[in-house]
Design an enzyme around this catalytic site. Structure first.
Site, PDB file in Angstrom:
ATOM      1  N   ARG A 108      19.209 -17.051  -7.545  1.00  0.00           N
ATOM      2  CA  ARG A 108      18.090 -17.351  -8.316  1.00  0.00           C
ATOM      3  C   ARG A 108      18.451 -16.858  -9.559  1.00  0.00           C
ATOM      4  O   ARG A 108      18.825 -16.147 -10.048  1.00  0.00           O
ATOM      5  CB  ARG A 108      16.644 -17.011  -7.769  1.00  0.00           C
ATOM      6  N   ARG A 134      17.052 -11.571 -12.022  1.00  0.00           N
ATOM      7  CA  ARG A 134      16.157 -10.540 -12.175  1.00  0.00           C
ATOM      8  C   ARG A 134      16.436  -9.141 -11.132  1.00  0.00           C
ATOM      9  O   ARG A 134      17.227  -9.276 -10.403  1.00  0.00           O
ATOM     10  CB  ARG A 134      14.875 -11.024 -11.085  1.00  0.00           C
ATOM     11  N   LYS A 187       7.256 -20.068  -3.383  1.00  0.00           N
ATOM     12  CA  LYS A 187       5.944 -20.001  -3.928  1.00  0.00           C
ATOM     13  C   LYS A 187       5.787 -20.328  -5.654  1.00  0.00           C
ATOM     14  O   LYS A 187       4.894 -21.140  -5.952  1.00  0.00           O
ATOM     15  CB  LYS A 187       5.224 -18.832  -3.990  1.00  0.00           C
ATOM     16  N   ARG A 207      -1.816  -9.270  -1.900  1.00  0.00           N
ATOM     17  CA  ARG A 207      -0.693  -8.866  -1.009  1.00  0.00           C
ATOM     18  C   ARG A 207      -1.018  -7.604  -0.057  1.00  0.00           C
ATOM     19  O   ARG A 207      -0.168  -7.286   0.605  1.00  0.00           O
ATOM     20  CB  ARG A 207       0.356  -8.247  -1.838  1.00  0.00           C
ATOM     21  N   ARG A 247      12.042  -5.770   0.009  1.00  0.00           N
ATOM     22  CA  ARG A 247      10.835  -6.585  -0.366  1.00  0.00           C
ATOM     23  C   ARG A 247      10.302  -7.554   0.765  1.00  0.00           C
ATOM     24  O   ARG A 247       9.157  -7.686   0.990  1.00  0.00           O
ATOM     25  CB  ARG A 247      10.994  -7.493  -1.526  1.00  0.00           C
TER      26      ARG A 247
HETATM   27  P1  AP5 Z   1      10.878 -19.197  -5.950  1.00  0.00           P
HETATM   28  O1  AP5 Z   1      10.147 -20.062  -6.101  1.00  0.00           O
HETATM   29  O2  AP5 Z   1      11.258 -18.199  -7.170  1.00  0.00           O
HETATM   30  O3  AP5 Z   1      10.267 -18.058  -4.640  1.00  0.00           O
HETATM   31  P2  AP5 Z   1       9.042 -17.027  -4.685  1.00  0.00           P
HETATM   32  O4  AP5 Z   1       8.430 -17.292  -3.522  1.00  0.00           O
HETATM   33  O5  AP5 Z   1       8.318 -17.284  -5.969  1.00  0.00           O
HETATM   34  O6  AP5 Z   1       9.949 -15.708  -4.729  1.00  0.00           O
HETATM   35  P3  AP5 Z   1       9.624 -14.438  -5.551  1.00  0.00           P
HETATM   36  O7  AP5 Z   1      10.825 -13.677  -5.177  1.00  0.00           O
HETATM   37  O8  AP5 Z   1       9.489 -14.606  -7.017  1.00  0.00           O
HETATM   38  O9  AP5 Z   1       8.338 -13.755  -4.734  1.00  0.00           O
HETATM   39  P4  AP5 Z   1       8.083 -12.450  -4.909  1.00  0.00           P
HETATM   40  O10 AP5 Z   1       6.422 -12.683  -4.311  1.00  0.00           O
HETATM   41  O11 AP5 Z   1       8.807 -11.386  -4.350  1.00  0.00           O
HETATM   42  O12 AP5 Z   1       8.158 -11.913  -6.416  1.00  0.00           O
HETATM   43  P5  AP5 Z   1       6.909 -11.736  -7.406  1.00  0.00           P
HETATM   44  O13 AP5 Z   1       7.613 -12.119  -8.813  1.00  0.00           O
HETATM   45  O14 AP5 Z   1       5.675 -12.464  -7.207  1.00  0.00           O
HETATM   46  O15 AP5 Z   1      12.131 -19.445  -5.172  1.00  0.00           O
HETATM   47  C1  AP5 Z   1      13.205 -18.727  -4.896  1.00  0.00           C
HETATM   48  C2  AP5 Z   1      14.503 -19.562  -5.032  1.00  0.00           C
HETATM   49  O16 AP5 Z   1      14.716 -20.420  -4.214  1.00  0.00           O
HETATM   50  C3  AP5 Z   1      14.951 -20.235  -6.504  1.00  0.00           C
HETATM   51  O17 AP5 Z   1      16.163 -20.020  -6.883  1.00  0.00           O
HETATM   52  C4  AP5 Z   1      14.480 -21.568  -6.033  1.00  0.00           C
HETATM   53  O18 AP5 Z   1      15.177 -22.438  -6.892  1.00  0.00           O
HETATM   54  C5  AP5 Z   1      14.884 -21.798  -4.520  1.00  0.00           C
HETATM   55  N1  AP5 Z   1      13.974 -22.653  -4.018  1.00  0.00           N
HETATM   56  C6  AP5 Z   1      12.676 -22.566  -3.797  1.00  0.00           C
HETATM   57  N2  AP5 Z   1      12.253 -23.534  -2.952  1.00  0.00           N
HETATM   58  C7  AP5 Z   1      13.164 -23.954  -2.545  1.00  0.00           C
HETATM   59  C8  AP5 Z   1      13.314 -25.149  -1.363  1.00  0.00           C
HETATM   60  N3  AP5 Z   1      12.180 -25.751  -0.717  1.00  0.00           N
HETATM   61  N4  AP5 Z   1      14.568 -25.412  -1.043  1.00  0.00           N
HETATM   62  C9  AP5 Z   1      15.824 -24.769  -1.651  1.00  0.00           C
HETATM   63  N5  AP5 Z   1      15.691 -23.602  -2.468  1.00  0.00           N
HETATM   64  C10 AP5 Z   1      14.548 -23.461  -2.961  1.00  0.00           C
HETATM   65  O19 AP5 Z   1       6.911 -10.102  -7.404  1.00  0.00           O
HETATM   66  C11 AP5 Z   1       7.875  -9.140  -7.805  1.00  0.00           C
HETATM   67  C12 AP5 Z   1       7.245  -7.709  -7.676  1.00  0.00           C
HETATM   68  O20 AP5 Z   1       6.119  -7.765  -8.456  1.00  0.00           O
HETATM   69  C13 AP5 Z   1       6.830  -7.400  -6.230  1.00  0.00           C
HETATM   70  O21 AP5 Z   1       7.713  -7.142  -5.469  1.00  0.00           O
HETATM   71  C14 AP5 Z   1       5.838  -6.292  -6.325  1.00  0.00           C
HETATM   72  O22 AP5 Z   1       6.473  -5.166  -6.818  1.00  0.00           O
HETATM   73  C15 AP5 Z   1       5.083  -6.602  -7.703  1.00  0.00           C
HETATM   74  N6  AP5 Z   1       4.027  -7.411  -7.428  1.00  0.00           N
HETATM   75  C16 AP5 Z   1       3.548  -8.930  -7.711  1.00  0.00           C
HETATM   76  N7  AP5 Z   1       2.397  -9.167  -7.223  1.00  0.00           N
HETATM   77  C17 AP5 Z   1       1.904  -8.275  -6.715  1.00  0.00           C
HETATM   78  C18 AP5 Z   1       0.594  -7.775  -6.078  1.00  0.00           C
HETATM   79  N8  AP5 Z   1      -0.198  -8.724  -5.961  1.00  0.00           N
HETATM   80  N9  AP5 Z   1       0.537  -6.662  -5.585  1.00  0.00           N
HETATM   81  C19 AP5 Z   1       1.501  -5.366  -5.873  1.00  0.00           C
HETATM   82  N10 AP5 Z   1       2.691  -5.748  -6.492  1.00  0.00           N
HETATM   83  C20 AP5 Z   1       2.853  -7.101  -6.796  1.00  0.00           C
END
Ligand code: AP5
Length: 210
Positions: free
Chosen positions: A122, A155, A15, A88, A166
């Site tokens: 990552r 991270r 994402k 979410r 997660r």
């Molecule tokens: P990346 O693009 O970083 O993936 P992502 O989907 O953004 O993954 P996240 O782990 O950041 O999502 P998340 O939702 O768990 O974390 P967030 O920070 O929002 O890609 C991942 C890896 O794959 C990278 O190394 C990239 O290079 C590689 N890659 C990407 N696309 C690729 C492809 N097509 N092919 C090959 N490789 C690829 O949230 C973190 C925490 O915050 C949550 O756990 C929660 O505790 C809290 N939080 C955040 N938002 C909320 C909410 N709305 N409500 C409650 N808690 C929340």
């Protein structure tokens, strides 16, 4: 062209990677709740202290906390935007609906083993939030951001145990939003296990069609 977008999907689905590409290409703002929470933790703010315990164990931060963040950001954002990682829960989705009209929800679908492999490899830039992968998309100089030379970090929630937690949280609390948005006629599913360019093309098709 749809310009009020939500990116929905499990951790590691890509994402953030795609939000950066699409936002730049179409001049959209990017609102990433995970980045905002990590920034708050980094600054040691009250919000950060509250969020950290939930994030460290792979759980969601409470709805009232993230809803307040979202409300503030939406009010300060011009018309076109991508919301990455919000909503979410159904409660967050209802809150978002009361705040602004969304035009398309992109659902990133990928199998669990791919998600785990991507996440444990990552690395992220603390300055510009650029995302790298040790296997798929390494920086030109190991450990340094290509854009600003900052030291990349791993991270704390990207270790395998927390990652699996997660993903479990996603299926329990967030996956119901796939049906929620499908029934509203807003959902477009992309095959997130494909390479970055192919996924970008699927998203572009989804936001350019009615
Ligand atoms: P990346 O693009 O970083 O993936 P992502 O989907 O953004 O993954 P996240 O782990 O950041 O999502 P998340 O939702 O768990 O974390 P967030 O920070 O929002 O890609 C991942 C890896 O794959 C990278 O190394 C990239 O290079 C590689 N890659 C990407 N696309 C690729 C492809 N097509 N092919 C090959 N490789 C690829 O949230 C973190 C925490 O915050 C949550 O756990 C929660 O505790 C809290 N939080 C955040 N938002 C909320 C909410 N709305 N409500 C409650 N808690 C929340």
């Amino acid at each position: 062209m749809k310009t009020r977008l939500v990116f929905l999907g499990p951790p590691g689905a890509g994402k953030g990677t795609q939000a950066i590409v699409i936002a730049k290409k179409y001049h959209l703002a990017r609102i990433a709740t995970g980045d905002i929470l990590r920034d708050a933790i980094g600054r040691g703010s009250a919000l950060g202290l509250k969020a950290k315990e939930f994030m460290d164990r792979g759980d969601l931060v409470p709805d009232d906390v993230v809803n307040a963040i979202l409300k503030d950001k939406i009010h300060n954002t011009p018309d076109g935007f991508i919301i990455d990682g919000y909503p979410r829960t159904i409660e967050q989705a209802n809150f978002l609906q009361s705040a602004i009209e969304i035009q398309r929800v992109i659902y990133f679908d990928a199998p669990e083993e791919i998600l785990v492999q991507r996440i444990v490899n990552r690395r992220v830039c603390p300055v510009c939030n650029a995302v790298y992968n040790k296997l798929e998309n390494p920086p030109a100089v190991e450990g340094k951001c290509d854009l600003d030379g900052a030291e990349l970090f791993h991270r704390t929630d990207d270790i395998e145990e927390v990652t699996r937690e997660r993903i479990k949280t996603f299926w329990q609390k967030t996956a119901p939003l796939v049906d929620y948005y499908f029934h509203k006629g807003l959902l477009a599913k992309v095959s997130a296990e494909r390479n970055v360019g192919e996924v970008t093309a699927e998203i572009e098709f989804a936001i350019q069609t009615e």
